[in-house]
Write a protein that holds these residues in place. Sequence first.
Motif, mmCIF file in Angstrom:
data_model
loop_
_atom_site.group_PDB
_atom_site.id
_atom_site.type_symbol
_atom_site.label_atom_id
_atom_site.label_comp_id
_atom_site.label_asym_id
_atom_site.label_seq_id
_atom_site.Cartn_x
_atom_site.Cartn_y
_atom_site.Cartn_z
ATOM 1 N N PRO A 1 0.799 -1.234 0.000
ATOM 2 C CA PRO A 1 0.000 0.000 0.000
ATOM 3 C C PRO A 1 0.826 1.276 0.000
ATOM 4 C CG PRO A 1 -0.870 -1.585 1.586
ATOM 5 C CD PRO A 1 0.457 -2.124 1.128
ATOM 6 N N TYR A 2 1.878 1.313 0.811
ATOM 7 C CA TYR A 2 2.704 2.521 0.875
ATOM 8 C C TYR A 2 3.510 2.705 -0.407
ATOM 9 C CZ TYR A 2 1.454 3.035 5.761
ATOM 10 O OH TYR A 2 0.749 3.214 6.927
ATOM 11 N N CYS A 3 3.860 1.598 -1.054
ATOM 12 C CA CYS A 3 4.546 1.695 -2.339
ATOM 13 C C CYS A 3 3.627 2.349 -3.369
ATOM 14 C CB CYS A 3 4.967 0.315 -2.828
ATOM 15 S SG CYS A 3 6.096 -0.559 -1.726
ATOM 16 N N ARG A 4 2.374 1.954 -3.346
ATOM 17 C CA ARG A 4 1.411 2.519 -4.297
ATOM 18 C C ARG A 4 1.191 4.009 -4.031
ATOM 19 N NH1 ARG A 4 -3.356 -1.677 -6.027
ATOM 20 N NH2 ARG A 4 -1.999 -3.399 -6.644
ATOM 21 N N ASN B 1 4.161 5.813 -5.440
ATOM 22 C CA ASN B 1 4.157 5.893 -6.901
ATOM 23 C C ASN B 1 3.061 6.807 -7.422
ATOM 24 O OD1 ASN B 1 6.286 4.014 -8.149
ATOM 25 N ND2 ASN B 1 5.411 2.722 -6.563
ATOM 26 N N ASP B 2 1.925 6.861 -6.737
ATOM 27 C CA ASP B 2 0.877 7.814 -7.130
ATOM 28 C C ASP B 2 1.396 9.241 -6.991
ATOM 29 O OD1 ASP B 2 -0.965 5.895 -7.782
ATOM 30 O OD2 ASP B 2 -1.992 5.941 -5.840
ATOM 31 N N TRP B 3 2.116 9.505 -5.894
ATOM 32 C CA TRP B 3 2.661 10.849 -5.685
ATOM 33 C C TRP B 3 3.772 11.153 -6.680
ATOM 34 C CZ3 TRP B 3 7.603 12.383 -4.239
ATOM 35 C CH2 TRP B 3 7.740 13.738 -3.969
ATOM 36 N N LEU B 4 4.598 10.177 -6.999
ATOM 37 C CA LEU B 4 5.700 10.394 -7.935
ATOM 38 C C LEU B 4 5.210 10.793 -9.326
ATOM 39 C CD1 LEU B 4 8.162 7.515 -6.962
ATOM 40 C CD2 LEU B 4 8.667 9.964 -6.930
ATOM 41 N N PHE C 1 7.760 5.674 2.503
ATOM 42 C CA PHE C 1 7.285 6.795 1.696
ATOM 43 C C PHE C 1 7.468 8.083 2.493
ATOM 44 C CE2 PHE C 1 3.346 9.113 -0.064
ATOM 45 C CZ PHE C 1 4.145 9.888 -0.898
ATOM 46 N N ALA C 2 8.710 8.542 2.532
ATOM 47 C CA ALA C 2 9.052 9.794 3.211
ATOM 48 C C ALA C 2 8.961 10.912 2.173
ATOM 49 C CB ALA C 2 10.443 9.717 3.814
ATOM 50 N N GLN C 3 7.769 11.428 1.983
ATOM 51 C CA GLN C 3 7.501 12.374 0.891
ATOM 52 C C GLN C 3 8.403 13.603 0.931
ATOM 53 O OE1 GLN C 3 3.349 13.322 0.158
ATOM 54 N NE2 GLN C 3 3.864 15.376 -0.548
ATOM 55 N N GLY D 1 12.459 16.775 -1.428
ATOM 56 C CA GLY D 1 13.645 17.613 -1.244
ATOM 57 C C GLY D 1 14.771 17.200 -2.173
ATOM 58 N N TYR D 2 14.908 15.922 -2.383
ATOM 59 C CA TYR D 2 15.960 15.432 -3.298
ATOM 60 C C TYR D 2 15.643 15.784 -4.747
ATOM 61 C CZ TYR D 2 18.305 12.145 -6.401
ATOM 62 O OH TYR D 2 19.004 11.606 -7.446
#
Length: 285
Positions: free
Chosen positions: A177-180, A183-186, A274-276, A281-282
């Motif tokens: 779930p956190y991977c998804r 990836n949605d945010w990316l 998922f440390a947004q 920042g990177y």
Amino acid sequence: MIAARLQQEYRDGRLAFRVLSFSTPGSLIAKVAMGYTTVDHQEDRMKKSIPALLLLLVLASPLHAAGPLAKVTELRIIKDFLGHQVKLLEAKDLGQLYEVVAAPSGSEKQVFYVTKDGAYIIFGGNLYNREKENLTKERLEQINKVDISKLPLQDAIVIKRGNGEKKLIEFTDVDCPYCRKANDWLKTQTDYTLYVFLYPLDMHPKAREKSIRILCDKDPAAAFELVQTDQELTADKCEMGEKTLQKHQSVATEVGLSGTPVFVTENGSRITGFAQKSIEGYLRK
């Protein structure tokens, strides 16, 4: 026991010894290049000279030469807590404490602390200095850096967004779930190239088959996007997909993964979970 090989001769009417080598347990040979230690035939001069030779023998002993790691390894508390399941890599003398770097099996390197008297061991805590710097966090980032030049990026699923300038490597489970969420945010970000290594976890029984089918697709990047939205895959399982997934899993094991998602930046720094803010920042730096 320490054995010293001496060469004796007479010089200026006095008996002289030259230390050629020391032999200590563990086949440690410390060859010493030095001048002559002279011992006069007179008893009082002999008493003055022998202590210097004995001191040299003590300095060559394993106990004196033992570094922090050897001392930590011998502490009873370390043996009781860790046994032989965790490999100790480094130890650093911090005054009243030892900082220890360990490599648990199937996980990234960890840092813990132990008091010099072996009375206490500190797991999971953060050590700060007077400047309020988190020394534990800094050390963890340092020891867990990844040499991305050694990663087989040619085997990864490649997703380019915008000009693709920044490199970002992701280890992911397609049903995590956190991977998804990551990836949605990316998808909302731009100007980076994402290199995806699939790492299906045992807790997601369907993830392995999905991963193989993604890697069997003629367009793995498109197939990866389909899975993220629970759409049906078109490719069937194939031998090539299974072999490629094995490569992905081998890379994850070498990196020391135990969960997903994990991101790696161009300089080798890890971002676990998922440390947004950290990822953003990177990408925007």
